[in-house]
Structure formats: structure tokens, C-alpha cells
Design a protein around this motif. Structure first.
Motif, PDB file in Angstrom:
ATOM      1  N   UNK A 155      12.044   9.516  -1.669  1.00  0.00           N
ATOM      2  CA  UNK A 155      13.397  10.080  -1.546  1.00  0.00           C
ATOM      3  C   UNK A 155      13.398  11.584  -1.776  1.00  0.00           C
ATOM      4  N   UNK A 156      12.509  12.030  -2.653  1.00  0.00           N
ATOM      5  CA  UNK A 156      12.462  13.451  -3.016  1.00  0.00           C
ATOM      6  C   UNK A 156      11.229  14.163  -2.466  1.00  0.00           C
ATOM      7  N   UNK A 157      10.406  13.459  -1.706  1.00  0.00           N
ATOM      8  CA  UNK A 157       9.122  14.007  -1.252  1.00  0.00           C
ATOM      9  C   UNK A 157       9.304  15.291  -0.444  1.00  0.00           C
ATOM     10  N   UNK A 158       8.485  16.278  -0.750  1.00  0.00           N
ATOM     11  CA  UNK A 158       8.589  17.605  -0.139  1.00  0.00           C
ATOM     12  C   UNK A 158       7.699  17.725   1.098  1.00  0.00           C
ATOM     13  N   UNK A 159       8.188  18.455   2.078  1.00  0.00           N
ATOM     14  CA  UNK A 159       7.389  18.866   3.247  1.00  0.00           C
ATOM     15  C   UNK A 159       6.720  17.696   3.974  1.00  0.00           C
ATOM     16  N   UNK A 160       7.430  16.563   4.042  1.00  0.00           N
ATOM     17  CA  UNK A 160       6.919  15.434   4.806  1.00  0.00           C
ATOM     18  C   UNK A 160       5.855  14.605   4.115  1.00  0.00           C
ATOM     19  N   UNK A 161       5.558  14.906   2.845  1.00  0.00           N
ATOM     20  CA  UNK A 161       4.620  14.071   2.088  1.00  0.00           C
ATOM     21  C   UNK A 161       5.136  12.638   2.073  1.00  0.00           C
ATOM     22  N   UNK A 162       4.240  11.677   2.250  1.00  0.00           N
ATOM     23  CA  UNK A 162       4.687  10.276   2.333  1.00  0.00           C
ATOM     24  C   UNK A 162       3.736   9.364   1.576  1.00  0.00           C
ATOM     25  N   UNK A 163       4.324   8.503   0.753  1.00  0.00           N
ATOM     26  CA  UNK A 163       3.563   7.425   0.125  1.00  0.00           C
ATOM     27  C   UNK A 163       3.855   6.153   0.913  1.00  0.00           C
ATOM     28  N   UNK A 164       2.819   5.580   1.477  1.00  0.00           N
ATOM     29  CA  UNK A 164       2.933   4.397   2.318  1.00  0.00           C
ATOM     30  C   UNK A 164       2.624   3.118   1.543  1.00  0.00           C
ATOM     31  N   UNK A 165       2.944   1.996   2.162  1.00  0.00           N
ATOM     32  CA  UNK A 165       2.641   0.696   1.573  1.00  0.00           C
ATOM     33  C   UNK A 165       1.137   0.450   1.561  1.00  0.00           C
ATOM     34  N   UNK A 166       0.688  -0.378   0.660  1.00  0.00           N
ATOM     35  CA  UNK A 166      -0.730  -0.725   0.516  1.00  0.00           C
ATOM     36  C   UNK A 166      -1.185  -1.553   1.724  1.00  0.00           C
ATOM     37  N   UNK A 167      -2.098  -1.017   2.543  1.00  0.00           N
ATOM     38  CA  UNK A 167      -2.553  -1.778   3.709  1.00  0.00           C
ATOM     39  C   UNK A 167      -3.570  -2.862   3.358  1.00  0.00           C
ATOM     40  N   UNK A 168      -3.976  -2.903   2.096  1.00  0.00           N
ATOM     41  CA  UNK A 168      -5.001  -3.866   1.666  1.00  0.00           C
ATOM     42  C   UNK A 168      -4.454  -4.777   0.565  1.00  0.00           C
ATOM     43  N   UNK A 169      -3.213  -5.174   0.700  1.00  0.00           N
ATOM     44  CA  UNK A 169      -2.548  -5.935  -0.362  1.00  0.00           C
ATOM     45  C   UNK A 169      -3.318  -7.198  -0.740  1.00  0.00           C
ATOM     46  N   UNK A 170      -3.953  -7.817   0.256  1.00  0.00           N
ATOM     47  CA  UNK A 170      -4.682  -9.067  -0.016  1.00  0.00           C
ATOM     48  C   UNK A 170      -5.895  -8.840  -0.916  1.00  0.00           C
ATOM     49  N   UNK A 171      -6.356  -7.583  -1.000  1.00  0.00           N
ATOM     50  CA  UNK A 171      -7.508  -7.282  -1.870  1.00  0.00           C
ATOM     51  C   UNK A 171      -7.114  -7.065  -3.326  1.00  0.00           C
ATOM     52  N   UNK A 172      -5.823  -7.071  -3.602  1.00  0.00           N
ATOM     53  CA  UNK A 172      -5.321  -6.966  -4.979  1.00  0.00           C
ATOM     54  C   UNK A 172      -5.863  -5.722  -5.699  1.00  0.00           C
ATOM     55  N   UNK A 173      -5.897  -4.593  -5.000  1.00  0.00           N
ATOM     56  CA  UNK A 173      -6.422  -3.356  -5.582  1.00  0.00           C
ATOM     57  C   UNK A 173      -5.604  -2.892  -6.785  1.00  0.00           C
ATOM     58  N   UNK A 174      -4.356  -3.283  -6.824  1.00  0.00           N
ATOM     59  CA  UNK A 174      -3.476  -2.934  -7.947  1.00  0.00           C
ATOM     60  C   UNK A 174      -4.079  -3.387  -9.269  1.00  0.00           C
ATOM     61  N   UNK A 175      -4.762  -4.517  -9.239  1.00  0.00           N
ATOM     62  CA  UNK A 175      -5.356  -5.075 -10.461  1.00  0.00           C
ATOM     63  C   UNK A 175      -6.835  -4.707 -10.609  1.00  0.00           C
ATOM     64  N   UNK A 176      -7.348  -3.861  -9.733  1.00  0.00           N
ATOM     65  CA  UNK A 176      -8.789  -3.585  -9.729  1.00  0.00           C
ATOM     66  C   UNK A 176      -9.122  -2.112  -9.946  1.00  0.00           C
ATOM     67  N   UNK A 177      -8.146  -1.330 -10.384  1.00  0.00           N
ATOM     68  CA  UNK A 177      -8.408   0.069 -10.699  1.00  0.00           C
ATOM     69  C   UNK A 177      -7.827   0.389 -12.074  1.00  0.00           C
ATOM     70  N   UNK A 178      -8.055   1.627 -12.520  1.00  0.00           N
ATOM     71  CA  UNK A 178      -7.722   1.997 -13.895  1.00  0.00           C
ATOM     72  C   UNK A 178      -6.246   1.859 -14.231  1.00  0.00           C
ATOM     73  N   UNK A 179      -5.381   1.875 -13.233  1.00  0.00           N
ATOM     74  CA  UNK A 179      -3.947   1.725 -13.521  1.00  0.00           C
ATOM     75  C   UNK A 179      -3.641   0.415 -14.242  1.00  0.00           C
ATOM     76  N   UNK A 180      -4.485  -0.609 -14.033  1.00  0.00           N
ATOM     77  CA  UNK A 180      -4.181  -1.927 -14.591  1.00  0.00           C
ATOM     78  C   UNK A 180      -4.181  -1.917 -16.120  1.00  0.00           C
ATOM     79  N   UNK A 181      -4.948  -1.012 -16.728  1.00  0.00           N
ATOM     80  CA  UNK A 181      -4.958  -0.911 -18.190  1.00  0.00           C
ATOM     81  C   UNK A 181      -3.576  -0.549 -18.719  1.00  0.00           C
TER      82      UNK A 181
END
Length: 307
Positions: free
Chosen positions: A214-240
Motif C-alpha cells: 500500500x505504501x511501496x515507493x517507486x513501484x517496489x512490489x512484494x509478490x506472493x510466494x511462488x513456492x508455497x508447497x515447499x513451506x519455505x516460511x518454516x524453513x528459514x530464520x524467520x521461523x525462530x
């Protein structure tokens, strides 16, 4: 009058330019971390500690405060020896805090002849360079949010550093005020959507991406995870941090269908798109300038597994 106007415009241009991170700065940081001298930054090696000290130097240049104790280096135990995460704080107008992280370790070297160094330029010197770039951007500013910059160690051995620092009670004051954590993981290449774009792991679990866009500057875009089935959300440091119920996602540009450099010796500076990285960092900074605790308070939905 014309001279005065010109002078005013010139000063304005200088001030605008001063907040922009240069391509040279981006290239210097990522090249240093991914240099042959760092020998792949494997945890437990002198080169890994050298990388931690280099990041601490960058944090000092940005006048960051210590997260705890009297050093940017936050120790934890790895195989009976001391290893370090690196953590610095930028005080904002609010105690509410945004976190920016990435891991600085990689997988070291192999015993083959020829190029045997896993330089880890994309994985994840690029993430460290991004968070350092954001710290650079805000060096002479007072952001609405406070900002925590955390360089994790030991990700390649099972996210050891992020687990250790997330459980460090000395940082609980920071964590209880943390609105969201942006974990940068492999952002050195152009995304499948083109330049100036990333994707967010676990995009279906919170509204962080919608709020940011909503506030992204100069066309910067965060897209949806194209690898959702790989469950990367639970496989990187953010999960801690997910386990602490902090909004925490990883952000990447890597196209895994084309990433022939992943955990290979050719993951070096030659594959880095410095122009794209610089654009993303500066536009991230411009976007963050628009955010405050009132307009940016992302929430998880009921789909998240916190265990």
C-alpha cells in the motif's frame, strides 16, 4: 532570485542524493562478505568470525546502539565454542520496532582442485548487504519505528543462530515491541517478476505484504510466494521469531527454477545484479519512511503453526 532558486534546488538535490545508497557501497559490502578471503564463512571457522566482525564494523559506521551488553557481537555456543550473531539498534520516534535480518554464514569450502570456495554471494551475503543498506539509508534520519538489525549465524547448520538469539532473554525488551521482522534471504538476482520486486514466504499467513505494498515507493512490489508447497516460511530464520508470535517473513528474489548457483561454488559476485539490489534497498528505505505504528501493524491469521 534565479541564483537563490538554483542554490535551493542544488541543496535539495544533495540532501536527496545523500540518503540514497550507492551501487558502489552495495558492491563493496557484498564483495567483501563473498570474497575468497572469507572462505565461505562456515560457522566455527576464523573466517566466519571475521565476517561477524566486519558486520559489527558496518553497524558502528551507522551509529547503531548495542542490542545487549557492550558489543554488537551476541555470543552463543556452537559445538562447545563461542560463535556470534551480530545485532544493532536504531532508535526511532517510537519504541515499536521493525526488525531486519539475514544470515551471514555459508557452507565453506570443498576439497576439490580449482575453485573450491562456496562464496555465498546470494546465499546470503545479499541479505546482509540489504539490511546494512537499510541501516545506511537511515543513518542520519529518525524513523517513526525503532529498527533492529540482526545478522544471524549458523543458518546452514539448522538455523542455530536465529534460534539462539530469539531465545536470548537480554533482548526480550526489543522483541516485545517488535511489530514485524523482514528476513532477507537470497536477494542478489532479478526476480521472475523482473526488477524492483521480491516475494514473501508464507504470504497467506499475514497481511504484511498487503500493508507494505500500500505504501511501496517507486513501484517496489512484494509478490506472493511462488513456492508455497515447499513451506519455505518454516524453513528459514524467520521461523525462530514466528514461534514467538512475532510477524516474521522471509523476502527473496531467487527464481528456484533457474538458480543453478544455489549451494554451488559459482554463487559469487559474478551472479549479483548490483543495480537491482541497490534499487530495492533504496525503495525499501523510501517505503519504510512512510510507515508508522498507526498505519503499519500487520497481523497473523489463523492458518499459522506457531509450534
Amino acid at each position: 532570485m534565479k541564483k537563490l532558486t538554483y542554490l535551493t534546488l542544488s541543496l535539495f538535490s544533495i540532501s536527496v542524493f545523500a540518503q540514497e545508497i550507492s551501487k558502489e557501497r552495495v558492491k563493496t559490502v557484498i564483495s567483501t562478505l563473498a570474497s575468497d578471503e572469507m572462505k565461505g564463512r562456515e560457522i566455527g571457522t576464523p573466517e566466519n568470525e571475521n565476517a561477524a566482525n566486519y558486520i559489527a564494523t558496518l553497524f558502528k559506521e551507522n551509529n547503531l546502539k548495542y542490542c545487549t551488553g557492550n558489543s554488537y557481537l551476541v555470543p552463543f555456543v556452537y559445538k562447545g565454542k563461542t560463535a556470534y550473531n551480530v545485532c544493532g539498534i536504531k532508535k526511532g520516534k517510537s519504541d515499536k520496532t521493525l526488525g531486519f535480518s539475514g544470515h551471514f554464514d555459508h557452507i565453506g569450502t570443498n576439497s576439490k582442485s580449482g575453485d573450491n570456495i562456496y562464496n555465498g554471494a546470494d546465499d546470503d551475503a545479499s541479505g546482509i548487504t540489504t539490511l546494512v543498506g537499510i541501516a545506511d539509508y537511515f543513518k542520519d534520519k529518525e524513523p517513526e519505528f525503532s529498527m533492529a538489525f540482526i545478522a544471524f549465524n549458523g543458518e546452514e547448520k539448522g538455523m542455530l543462530g536465529s534460534k539462539a538469539i530469539s531465545e536470548d532473554k537480554n533482548l526480550d525488551k526489543i522483541y516485545k515491541n517488535m511489530t514485524a521482522l523482514f528476513n532477507f534471504e537470497m536477494v542478489a538476482t532479478e526476480s521472475q517478476w523482473g526488477k524492483n520486486a521480491l516475494y514473501m514466504t508464507g504470504d497467506g499467513f499475514s497481511n504484511l505484504d498487503e500493508l507494505f505494498n500500500t505504501y511501496a515507493a517507486n513501484g517496489l512490489k512484494i509478490n506472493a510466494d511462488p513456492y508455497a508447497e515447499q513451506q519455505l516460511f518454516y524453513r528459514s530464520d524467520n521461523v525462530s521469531f514466528v514461534k514467538k508470535k512475532i510477524i516474521a517473513h522471509s523476502f527473496s528474489t531467487v527464481d528456484m527454477t533457474k538458480a543453478t548457483h544455489y549451494h554451488q561454488v559459482n554463487d559469487d559476485i559474478s551472479i549479483v545484479d548490483v543495480d537491482n539490489m541497490t534499487q530495492i534497498i533504496n525503495n525499501f528505505g523510501k517505503t519504510l519512511e512512510k510507515l508508522n505504528p498507526k498505519n503499519f501493524a500487520p497481523q497473523y491469521n489463523d492458518q499459522v503453526n506457531f509450534n
